[in-house]
Design an enzyme around this catalytic site. Structure first.
Site, PDB file in Angstrom:
ATOM      1  CG  ASP A  90      -2.023  -1.018   1.187  1.00  0.00           C
ATOM      2  OD1 ASP A  90      -1.907  -1.977   0.386  1.00  0.00           O
ATOM      3  OD2 ASP A  90      -2.980  -0.888   1.969  1.00  0.00           O
ATOM      4  CE  LYS A 152      -5.141   2.015   2.907  1.00  0.00           C
ATOM      5  NZ  LYS A 152      -3.967   1.357   3.530  1.00  0.00           N
ATOM      6  CE  LYS A 181      -6.605  -1.348   2.974  1.00  0.00           C
ATOM      7  NZ  LYS A 181      -5.232  -1.847   3.285  1.00  0.00           N
TER       8      LYS A 181
END
Length: 218
Positions: A90, A152, A181
């Site tokens: 991430d 995300k 996400k």
């Protein structure tokens, strides 16, 4: 949704600076027990977790939480994380470059990290709380064009977290191969379900068990 289904969306997360091995160990046991998607942990714990829990999917963060380190540092951090046993990365975008209008630099940084991660999952944190709508849309395009796997919402360390309207906006503007996400500030089963209904494929949270077991008791 049944709680067993919801757990499968969760990246079980512990990223505070003072997170101890005892807390990480408990996180891993919980993730396995409840069949969560992954554990999201600091890079310093990847190797040990991979050795102790070889069947557990490990997610880690790169350029976290500010995103404004240089690209070479993010690349090195990514390579080391993968070598230590991470399966998912991430990364935080360079938010300053977004504010400078230099979307190409952001896109190329994402593209480089995707070249490094190869078959492993790359999620791109755009920290929506700092962006206006046009910037959010531009980042949806950058993530899509760079070939990343997920966009995300948030680090959970900014001034705001996941917002339902942002998930809906992302769903509208990302490409067909990009997933979403939602992370940061999700505090109830109802919020989890709303994010998933809006298009989220993963939920990043440290509170999944508290939320879902409390929902079961109700």
């Amino acid at each position: 949704m049944k709680k067993e289904e919801l757990y499968r969306y969760v990246d079980h997360t512990a990223l505070k600076a003072f997170t101890t091995w005892e807390e990480i160990d408990r996180l891993c046991k919980e993730a396995l027990l409840y069949h969560m998607a992954s554990v999201c942990i600091p890079g310093c714990y990847i190797k040990k977790v991979h050795e102790v829990y070889p069947d557990l999917s490990i997610c880690t963060v790169v350029g976290f939480p500010l995103g404004n380190c240089n690209t070479a540092a993010k690349a090195a951090e990514t390579r080391q994380a993968l070598a230590d046993g991470a399966a998912e990365i991430d990364m935080v975008i360079n938010i300053a470059e977004v504010k400078n209008g230099n979307y190409e630099a952001v896109r190329e940084e994402i593209r480089l990290l995707k070249e490094i991660t190869k078959e492993h999952i790359l999620k791109v944190i755009i920290e929506t709380c700092y962006l206006n709508e046009d910037e959010k849309i531009a980042m949806c395009q950058a993530v899509t064009e760079a070939g990343a796997d997920y966009i995300k919402t948030s680090t959970g360390f900014g001034t705001g977290g996941a917002v339902l309207s942002d998930v809906k906006l992302m769903k509208k503007h990302i490409g067909p191969n990009v997933k979403i996400k939602a992370a940061g500030g999700i505090r109830s089963q109802a919020e989890m379900e709303a994010m998933i209904a809006a298009g989220a494929d993963r939920i990043g949270t440290s509170s999944a068990i508290t939320m879902l077991e409390a929902g079961e008791q109700r």
